[in-house]
Design an enzyme around this catalytic site. Structure first.
Site, PDB file in Angstrom:
ATOM      1  N   LYS A 123       0.841  -1.204   0.000  1.00 58.06           N
ATOM      2  CA  LYS A 123       0.000   0.000   0.000  1.00 58.06           C
ATOM      3  C   LYS A 123       0.876   1.255   0.000  1.00 58.06           C
ATOM      4  O   LYS A 123       0.649   2.184  -0.782  1.00 58.06           O
ATOM      5  CB  LYS A 123      -0.918  -0.023   1.224  1.00 58.06           C
ATOM      6  CG  LYS A 123      -2.141   0.846   1.096  1.00 58.06           C
ATOM      7  CD  LYS A 123      -3.054   0.702   2.325  1.00 58.06           C
ATOM      8  CE  LYS A 123      -3.873  -0.569   2.294  1.00 58.06           C
ATOM      9  NZ  LYS A 123      -4.534  -0.840   3.587  1.00 58.06           N
ATOM     10  N   ARG A 150      -3.225   3.155   8.275  1.00 59.12           N
ATOM     11  CA  ARG A 150      -3.538   2.003   7.417  1.00 59.12           C
ATOM     12  C   ARG A 150      -2.378   1.024   7.415  1.00 59.12           C
ATOM     13  O   ARG A 150      -1.234   1.400   7.177  1.00 59.12           O
ATOM     14  CB  ARG A 150      -3.774   2.477   5.973  1.00 59.12           C
ATOM     15  CG  ARG A 150      -4.588   3.744   5.887  1.00 59.12           C
ATOM     16  CD  ARG A 150      -4.626   4.315   4.474  1.00 59.12           C
ATOM     17  NE  ARG A 150      -5.306   3.447   3.528  1.00 59.12           N
ATOM     18  CZ  ARG A 150      -5.327   3.687   2.215  1.00 59.12           C
ATOM     19  NH1 ARG A 150      -4.668   4.720   1.697  1.00 59.12           N
ATOM     20  NH2 ARG A 150      -5.979   2.870   1.419  1.00 59.12           N
ATOM     21  N   GLY A 194      -6.357 -10.584   7.685  1.00 63.00           N
ATOM     22  CA  GLY A 194      -5.899 -10.953   9.016  1.00 63.00           C
ATOM     23  C   GLY A 194      -5.027  -9.890   9.644  1.00 63.00           C
ATOM     24  O   GLY A 194      -4.822  -9.878  10.842  1.00 63.00           O
ATOM     25  N   MET A 233      -4.185  -5.933  10.746  1.00 67.80           N
ATOM     26  CA  MET A 233      -5.041  -4.964  11.385  1.00 67.80           C
ATOM     27  C   MET A 233      -5.748  -4.086  10.366  1.00 67.80           C
ATOM     28  O   MET A 233      -5.193  -3.729   9.346  1.00 67.80           O
ATOM     29  CB  MET A 233      -4.226  -4.096  12.317  1.00 67.80           C
ATOM     30  CG  MET A 233      -5.106  -3.444  13.336  1.00 67.80           C
ATOM     31  SD  MET A 233      -4.324  -2.043  14.061  1.00 67.80           S
ATOM     32  CE  MET A 233      -4.563  -0.850  12.775  1.00 67.80           C
ATOM     33  N   SER A 281      15.517 -41.697 -23.721  1.00 69.22           N
ATOM     34  CA  SER A 281      14.341 -41.103 -23.099  1.00 69.22           C
ATOM     35  C   SER A 281      14.383 -41.473 -21.624  1.00 69.22           C
ATOM     36  O   SER A 281      14.358 -42.655 -21.275  1.00 69.22           O
ATOM     37  CB  SER A 281      13.074 -41.665 -23.757  1.00 69.22           C
ATOM     38  OG  SER A 281      11.943 -41.191 -23.066  1.00 69.22           O
ATOM     39  N   TYR A 305      13.671 -32.532 -25.493  1.00 70.83           N
ATOM     40  CA  TYR A 305      12.224 -32.447 -25.360  1.00 70.83           C
ATOM     41  C   TYR A 305      11.754 -32.932 -24.003  1.00 70.83           C
ATOM     42  O   TYR A 305      12.482 -33.624 -23.287  1.00 70.83           O
ATOM     43  CB  TYR A 305      11.523 -33.269 -26.464  1.00 70.83           C
ATOM     44  CG  TYR A 305      11.706 -34.763 -26.317  1.00 70.83           C
ATOM     45  CD1 TYR A 305      10.834 -35.501 -25.517  1.00 70.83           C
ATOM     46  CD2 TYR A 305      12.748 -35.431 -26.964  1.00 70.83           C
ATOM     47  CE1 TYR A 305      11.012 -36.872 -25.370  1.00 70.83           C
ATOM     48  CE2 TYR A 305      12.922 -36.789 -26.820  1.00 70.83           C
ATOM     49  CZ  TYR A 305      12.058 -37.513 -26.013  1.00 70.83           C
ATOM     50  OH  TYR A 305      12.220 -38.849 -25.845  1.00 70.83           O
TER      51      TYR A 305
END
Ligand code: ADP
Ligand code: MG
Ligand code: MG
Length: 926
Positions: free
Chosen positions: A54, A124, A133, A135, A809, A897
């Site tokens: 914020k 804030r 959760g 404040m 592979s 691959y």
């Protein structure tokens, strides 16, 4: 304090470990920023960490000259220092706060606590990550009896002033002192009742005076002290409460659940109040710059004239859609739209903003990157590229593989699901083990699930937990629900592998497999009752919830994004597909080949199994054996033909028979029981003789460790007729497609090899048949012969193997089993689950490649293999091939691959691109 002693150092400029005065500051005004900080850059991360999300947003908006009420941020560093000192302000903090407050007063021309011209502020909280959760916010700090009277004189609006005052007492009481909100709200409700009004707005000045008085009284009664009339005390207590809320239970629980570190701390923002409730020329609102559900580029949000910000979300009055502002106040809307445009362009992302209009003046109170659905995330990323706002590589980086997973599974219609939740039809929650939404009738065992599934019913298979024997039922089911086990349980693993939605560990369910019912919260769900499960959310519902099916063809934004991903990735993405229909799907999802076609699945089909069994029972290399194999040849040729057709022009890696033969035979114990029964009854001698013969044969195939027994290449060498039949089928099909004008690239793969000689021998069986078939048909086919690497010895001697193998592979499922010496079927959902949960293992190695061991072997084998055969093609075909972190490893290991389930192809395409963007040289930005 002059600039010389305290330079307006900008927080963002500081590097970690930087010393000097600025680096030790605890408080920064919103406008103490100078430099452009690129969002997403490491510096921006530091800013976020220091100022919180914020605070960083407010500072950044201030810096780019958007209208933000002035204020300052007390940093997370201050919070951590406070908590470290056992809830005491560290030295200098309070002084910095009061200094910042003085600057704020100077800026606003108002004074904190002065009745003549009072400054009111909000406090804030704001951590690096937005966190429920923490404040809550306290508004209107700085108010007291004297200030209230002064404000009345100043504004002439007594009603407004006492409404604001009582809000402060209420918020301060609940948020800072932890008073239950009911203490205030109950009184307010009674009061309105008594006054015979319904809404707050109907109350007048005298009412709010009375209510304020009463609130102060309530405060005193509960706290045992007077409400602090000293504004500085209000401020100090509020800041401390925010600091302490970092360690509040709700916040700690949330961080645990969301995997957020506990040592970040929260910042506190102190900001001059602006008021949206000063009349019809004022208002407040919240908005997203794009639709967070669909991603469409439209302003999305609500506002209310003559209201404070909290009123919009609190639901006290019904807010108006933001589009209303455009007609109600076009001037303000234009200004607002202009600002949000600037913000989007600044952050290069969709923003979630809060604003307030005070007497016709627009103020921005918050901005952050908006949360969005998977669908919206993809559309926004693509459209922002098209708008020239971001580059393709950023779009590719911004969408998570998880979001692609979500989009490609059926989902519940959100409205219908909400309705179900409101009607209490959600009966349990569990682990969201495999995404997607499924509806079906409950079946309490695998056989019934399979039977109902085959008869066309949608089934949810419900078990306390699942075992390998249950797989046939799980595959026939639309969804899987268990009451035990977590994300690595057998149910979860199988479900993910096959793309079946699954909720597991829904512990509230009391499943009774004998009574064939489950009890939950006083309800009984019987076999055959319809239930719905949301594997993306881990939710269980009774009854049917409407679904929206995904359709890859219609997901044009996703397709565009993946095409861009294809431009960046270096890994090829292949599919594990055993049937033509899987191959077709895989291709539609963007697979560039088949990395694993398992031929034995073809043997399990109903009309074939008896032939397979007869073949197994026949004497090796006998005429009888050959007769059965000839029948199978026709089936297999057709299978391969379909797959080659579907994959025209692309490589198809076909693995010759792999599992031990007993897997194709009836269960030994059941046969023994049956024989015993027949012996006792003694009425069907012929059947008894057949059963006993079969029992003997099956008995002779039994192994103590079938996983390490006669399987794969060992079997192919001991029973070469099977190998020859498979190779012939492959080449007859290949030549036919080739003859029809198609192009095939078959690659024959032998499994479970430990020694180069095995590959050499297999070559000697395969090549003559291949050449012979090609010669017979006259259609040349380009083919390769290679091996799986799934035993440590094969990896360690890969240079020898590569002499005979044209490709490797890595079968990482088996390679993980053999490296750890852990039998997956016996471990997963049992001790392996405990291992992972207790932290003995960081991860389930069957889900994410263990780089220290399996990864090490892959690296060694790749290097050794390429040292003798530089053009050696190397890939992986285990389940890891569709798992983003393992794909990242494969990229780093330099594989050619990854091969994964068709459903996971889009995820693999994205993950492979993200790996390339992360590890390779940066692509040139637009
Ligand atoms: P949250 O994180 O819960 O949204 P906020 O700190 O953003 O909490 O504030 C809650 C409400 O108070 C929001 O509507 C916000 O716009 C409003 N608000 C906060 N500070 C001020 C201020 N200085 N002036 C006016 N309204 C404010
Ligand atoms: Mg907010
Ligand atoms: Mg294997």
């Amino acid at each position: 304090m002059t600039a010389a002693t305290r330079p307006p150092a900008s927080a963002p400029k500081q590097k970690k470990g930087h010393t000097g005065e600025a680096a030790n500051r605890y408080v920064f005004l919103f406008d103490e920023h100078e430099e452009v900080i690129q969002t997403g850059s490491p510096q921006w991360d530091d800013v976020l960490a220091l100022l919180g999300g914020k605070g960083a947003g407010l500072a950044e908006m201030t810096r780019i000259k958007l209208p933000v009420p002035p204020g300052f941020t007390v940093t997370t560093r201050a919070c951590l220092a406070y908590l470290e000192k056992n809830c005491e302000f560290p030295e200098g903090l309070w002084q910095e706060i009061t200094e910042a407050l003085h600057k704020l007063e100077a800026k606003s021309g108002k004074h904190f606590g002065s009745p003549d011209n009072p400054l009111l502020v909000s406090v804030r909280s704001g951590a690096k990550f937005s966190m429920p959760g923490m404040m809550d916010t306290v508004l209107n700090l700085g108010m007291n009896d004297a200030v209230a009277e002064g404000l009345v004189a100043l504004t002439g609006d007594e009603r407004f002033v006492f409404d604001a005052y009582r809000r402060l007492v209420q918020m301060f009481g609940t948020v800072v002192q932890g008073i239950e909100d009911e203490a205030f709200e109950d009184y307010l409700t009674d009061y309105k009742h008594h006054r015979n009004v319904q809404y707050d707005v109907e109350l007048g000045a005298a009412d709010w005076r009375k209510i304020t008085d009463q609130f102060l009284h309530i405060y005193r009664a509960i706290v045992g002290k007077d409400f602090p009339h000293d504004p500085l005390e209000q401020l100090r207590l509020a800041i401390e409460a925010v600091f302490r809320s970092w360690n509040g239970k709700r916040a700690v629980d949330y961080r645990n659940a969301a995997n957020i570190p506990h040592d970040l701390g929260t910042a506190v923002n102190v900001q001059s109040m602006v008021f949206g409730n000063l009349g019809q020329d004022s208002g407040s609102g919240v908005a997203f710059t794009r639709d967070p559900a669909t991603g469409e580029k439209i302003m999305f949000g609500d506002y209310l004239m003559n209201a404070q910000g909290e009123d919009v979300v609190a639901g006290i009055r019904t807010p108006v859609k933001i589009a209303g502002l455009a007609s109600q106040r076009p001037d303000l809307y234009k200004q607002f739209a202009n600002i949000t445009n600037i913000l989007e362009n600044h952050y290069h992302d969709m923003q979630d903003v809060e604003f307030t209009i005070e007497n016709g003046k627009l103020w921005m109170l918050q901005t952050r990157n908006g949360k969005r659905t998977a669908r919206a995330a993809i559309r926004i990323a693509v459209e922002m590229v098209n708008e020239g706002m971001i580059t393709k590589d950023l779009a590719v980086k911004r969408v998570t593989p998880q979001q692609v997973v979500q989009l490609l599974h059926p989902q519940f219609d959100p409205a219908d699901k909400e309705k179900a939740v409101k009607s209490n039809l959600m009966v349990a929650t569990g682990v969201n083990a495999s995404p997607g939404a499924a509806v079906g009738v409950a079946a309490f065992d695998a056989d019934l699930a399979e039977q109902w599934g085959k008869s066309g019913r949608d089934v949810i298979m419900v078990r306390p937990e699942t075992k390998p024997d249950d797989v046939h039922g799980m595959l026939a089911a639309k969804g899987i629900l268990t009451s035990r086990g977590g994300a690595t349980s057998h149910a979860a693993v199988v479900a993910r592998q096959f793309g079946v939605p699954c909720v597991c560990g829904a512990e509230a369910l009391e499943i009774d497999t004998k009574l064939r019912q489950l009890k939950v919260g006083g309800r009984v769900i019987r076999e055959g009752d319809v239930i719905s499960i949301d594997g993306s959310a881990g939710e269980v519902f009774v009854g049917q919830i409407k679904r929206v099916e995904p359709d890859f063809d219609k997901e044009t934004y996703l397709q565009t994004l993946l095409t861009w991903a294809d431009e960046f990735r270096r890994l090829n993405v292949y599919a594990n597909a055993d049937y033509p229909k899987d191959a077709i799907r895989a291709r539609a999802y963007g697979a560039h080949g088949i990395g694993l076609c398992r031929t034995e699945h073809m043997f399990f089909q109903e009309e074939r199994l008896p032939i397979v069994q007869a073949m197994i029972l026949a004497e090796p290399n006998s005429k009888e054996e050959q007769a059965e194999l000839d029948k199978l040849l026709d089936f297999q040729r057709d299978d391969f033909y379909g797959i080659f057709k579907a994959m025209d022009g692309l490589p198809v890696i076909i693995r010759l028979i792999d599992p031990p033969l007993h897997e194709f035979m009836p269960d030994h114990e059941q046969l023994a029981l049956k024989a015993a029964g027949l012996r006792i009854l003694a009425d069907r001698p012929a059947e008894l003789a057949r059963t006993e013969a079969l029992l003997k044969a099956v008995g002779s195939l039994r192994e103590f460790n079938p996983m390490l027994g006669l399987r794969g290449t060992r079997l192919g060498l001991i029973r070469p007729a099977i190998t020859r039949m498979q190779v012939r089928a492959i080449f007859e099909a290949a030549c036919r497609v080739q003859g029809e004008g198609g192009t095939v690239y078959p690659e024959i793969m032998v499994a479970v090899t430990a020694h180069a000689n095995e590959v050499k021998r297999m070559r000697e069986i395969i090549v003559p048949i291949a050449e012979e078939t090609i010669k017979q048909t006259g259609c040349p086919v380009d083919y390769k012969i290679g091996t799986m690497i799934e035993l440590p010895r094969a990896a360690i001697t890969a240079d020898e193997m590569a002499k005979y193998a044209e490709f490797f592979s890595f079968g990482t499922n088996d390679l993980t089993q053999t490296t750890f010496g852990i039998s997956r079927d016996d471990a997963e959902g049992k001790f392996l689950l405990d291992y992972v949960e207790s932290g003995l293992l960081p991860e389930n190695p069957f889900q994410v490649i263990d780089e220290d061991s399996v990864g090490y072997l892959i690296n060694v084998a790749t290097q050794k293999g390429r040292s003798v055969r530089p053009e050696l093609e190397v890939g992986i075909c285990g389940e890891h091939g569709g798992e983003p972190r393992s794909i990242d490893f494969c990229h780093r290991a330099g594989l050619n691959y990854v091969s994964c389930s068709p459903f996971r192809i889009p995820i693999a395409r994205l993950a492979a691109a993200q790996a390339a963007l992360k590890h390779d040289k940066k692509p040139v930005s637009q």
